[in-house]
Write a protein that holds these residues in place. Structure first.
Motif, short mmCIF file in Angstrom:
data_model
loop_
_atom_site.label_atom_id
_atom_site.label_comp_id
_atom_site.label_asym_id
_atom_site.label_seq_id
_atom_site.Cartn_x
_atom_site.Cartn_y
_atom_site.Cartn_z
N ASP A 1 0.82 -1.22 0.00
CA ASP A 1 0.00 0.00 0.00
C ASP A 1 0.86 1.27 0.00
N GLY A 2 2.02 1.21 -0.64
CA GLY A 2 2.88 2.39 -0.73
C GLY A 2 3.84 2.51 0.46
N PHE A 3 3.71 1.65 1.45
CA PHE A 3 4.63 1.69 2.60
C PHE A 3 5.80 0.74 2.34
N ILE A 4 6.99 1.26 2.57
CA ILE A 4 8.19 0.45 2.31
C ILE A 4 8.44 -0.47 3.51
N ILE A 5 8.69 -1.74 3.23
CA ILE A 5 8.94 -2.71 4.30
C ILE A 5 10.43 -2.63 4.68
N ASN A 6 10.66 -2.36 5.95
CA ASN A 6 12.02 -2.28 6.50
C ASN A 6 12.91 -1.36 5.64
N ASP A 7 14.04 -1.88 5.09
CA ASP A 7 14.91 -1.00 4.30
C ASP A 7 14.56 -1.01 2.80
N GLY A 8 13.43 -1.68 2.48
CA GLY A 8 12.97 -1.67 1.08
C GLY A 8 13.67 -2.69 0.20
N LYS A 9 14.48 -3.54 0.81
CA LYS A 9 15.17 -4.57 0.02
C LYS A 9 14.60 -5.96 0.36
N PRO A 10 14.68 -6.92 -0.57
CA PRO A 10 14.23 -8.28 -0.24
C PRO A 10 14.92 -8.76 1.04
N GLY A 11 14.15 -9.36 1.95
CA GLY A 11 14.68 -9.76 3.25
C GLY A 11 15.69 -10.91 3.14
N LYS A 12 16.64 -10.91 4.10
CA LYS A 12 17.70 -11.93 4.12
C LYS A 12 17.11 -13.32 4.35
N LEU A 13 16.25 -13.42 5.38
CA LEU A 13 15.63 -14.74 5.67
C LEU A 13 14.74 -15.20 4.51
N THR A 14 14.04 -14.25 3.93
CA THR A 14 13.18 -14.56 2.78
C THR A 14 13.99 -15.23 1.69
N MET A 15 15.14 -14.64 1.36
CA MET A 15 15.94 -15.17 0.26
C MET A 15 16.58 -16.51 0.65
N GLU A 16 16.87 -16.67 1.95
CA GLU A 16 17.38 -17.97 2.42
C GLU A 16 16.31 -19.05 2.28
N LEU A 17 15.08 -18.67 2.62
CA LEU A 17 13.97 -19.64 2.50
C LEU A 17 13.70 -19.98 1.04
N ARG A 18 13.86 -19.00 0.19
CA ARG A 18 13.68 -19.25 -1.26
C ARG A 18 14.69 -20.30 -1.74
N GLU A 19 15.95 -20.09 -1.35
CA GLU A 19 17.02 -21.04 -1.73
C GLU A 19 16.75 -22.42 -1.14
N ALA A 20 16.33 -22.42 0.14
CA ALA A 20 16.06 -23.70 0.83
C ALA A 20 14.94 -24.48 0.14
N LEU A 21 13.91 -23.76 -0.32
CA LEU A 21 12.79 -24.41 -1.01
C LEU A 21 13.26 -25.01 -2.34
N ILE A 22 14.05 -24.24 -3.07
CA ILE A 22 14.55 -24.72 -4.38
C ILE A 22 15.44 -25.95 -4.18
N GLU A 23 16.26 -25.90 -3.13
CA GLU A 23 17.15 -27.01 -2.81
C GLU A 23 16.32 -28.26 -2.40
N PHE A 24 15.31 -28.04 -1.57
CA PHE A 24 14.42 -29.11 -1.13
C PHE A 24 13.79 -29.80 -2.33
N ARG A 25 13.37 -29.00 -3.30
CA ARG A 25 12.73 -29.53 -4.51
C ARG A 25 13.71 -30.33 -5.35
N ARG A 26 14.94 -29.78 -5.45
CA ARG A 26 15.98 -30.44 -6.24
C ARG A 26 16.26 -31.84 -5.66
N ASN A 27 16.20 -31.94 -4.34
CA ASN A 27 16.51 -33.21 -3.68
C ASN A 27 15.33 -34.16 -3.57
N SER A 28 14.14 -33.67 -3.92
CA SER A 28 12.96 -34.54 -3.74
C SER A 28 12.58 -35.21 -5.03
N ASN A 29 11.77 -36.26 -4.90
CA ASN A 29 11.31 -36.92 -6.13
C ASN A 29 9.86 -36.59 -6.36
#
Ligand code: PLP
Length: 292
Positions: free
Chosen positions: A264-292
């Motif tokens: 709604d026009g309000f910037i979240i924190n410093d306005g950059k993608p969050g560190k944990l968010t990007m870690e979770l994104r990587e973790a999900l992609i890795e989880f998928r790569r390892n799953s059948n």
């Protein structure tokens, strides 16, 4: 190589797929149509979390009293044939497995018999790189999806919001807020939403029938709790709490985890993608790569 879809016992090139209208009045004209969108991710050759997608589809059908066109066993055989037909396609394939209402009785509403199966095979939508690098800009819209735990093809309110507030505010998408209080964050047009508070607790709306039980939502909760030692609270939060949170992200089958940096026009924190968010994104992609 072209993609093949499935309809009326035939594998058909997707661009030649034509759906019979009169055999499917309840689906085409009345919107009695449910689906699940699942993906075969390139090198993995199998549909990710296929069983969960099929389970949700049958559960959706049951809860709206729609008669499934096939048993689970037979549907799985058909899906196998579609996956096999497309096996040499290089890249990700999205399979929209659709149960469409079928014929109608003379009252124009009561479905006559079983629903119709359509399996649409398409290349998943390419989201702009900017969404991952800079984060998405979302706007809120007061609406709660009826029959929210059913994944149906009725997206009129979301489309209307895109044609109005999303366009006017040059945003990238919408979040539904509970129309009863115009405050409580529910879910997005086609995604679930999470926020991270100052204690690094992860919050997402509970499964109380007011949102869709996203398959990616469940996987991300599992990754947080099992692999990342993060606390997840399935509890509601307000627009104000969201705007003042540390990080915001959304989840869906085709988006994985995607950062949100403006609501709604309000910037979240410093306005950059969050560190944990990007870690979770990587973790999900890795989880998928390892799953059948
Ligand atoms: N909520 C809604 C309303 C959706 O339509 C979707 C997916 O399209 C989701 C959430 C996310 O669900 P999933 O993670 O199973 O893709």
């Amino acid at each position: 190589m072209e993609l093949f879809s499935w309809y009326q016992n035939e594998l058909i090139p997707t661009k030649e797929l034509k759906i019979n209208f009169t055999d499917d009045i309840t689906g085409q004209l009345r919107g009695f149509r449910i689906f699940t969108a699942c993906v075969r991710f390139g090198s993995n050759k199998k549909i990710f979390k296929r069983k969960k997608h099929i389970k949700r589809l049958y559960k959706s059908a049951k809860s709206i009293k729609m008669k499934s066109p096939y048993s689970k066993t037979d549907l799985n055989k058909i899906i196998d044939s579609v996956v096999e037909k497309n096996k040499d396609y290089d890249g990700d394939i999205q399979f929209d497995i659709i149960f469409s209402g079928g014929k109608t009785s003379s009252d124009g509403f009561t479905p006559l018999g079983l629903s119709t199966l359509i399996i649409l095979s398409v290349k998943p939508f390419d989201f702009p790189d900017k969404f991952f690098k800079e984060g998405m800009k979302l706007v809120t819209f007061a609406f709660q999806r009826p029959f929210a735990n059913v994944k149906y093809t009725f997206y009129l309110p979301a489309i209307f919001a895109h044609l109005t507030i999303v366009k006017d505010q040059e945003a990238d998408g919408i979040i539904f807020v509970d129309p009863n209080d115009n405050e409580t964050i529910l879910e997005g047009s086609s995604f679930n939403i999470f926020m991270i508070n100052s204690n690094d607790q992860i919050l997402t709306y509970p499964l109380n029938g007011k949102i869709l039980k996203g398959i990616t939502r469940s996987i991300v909760i599992k990754i947080c709790e099992k692999f990342k030692d993060l606390e997840v609270l399935e509890q509601s939060f307000t627009k104000n709490e969201l705007i003042n949170s540390k990080e915001v992200f959304i989840t869906s089958t085709t988006r994985d985890v995607m950062p949100v940096t403006n609501v709604d026009g309000f910037i979240i924190n410093d306005g950059k993608p969050g560190k944990l968010t990007m870690e979770l994104r990587e973790a999900l992609i890795e989880f998928r790569r390892n799953s059948n």
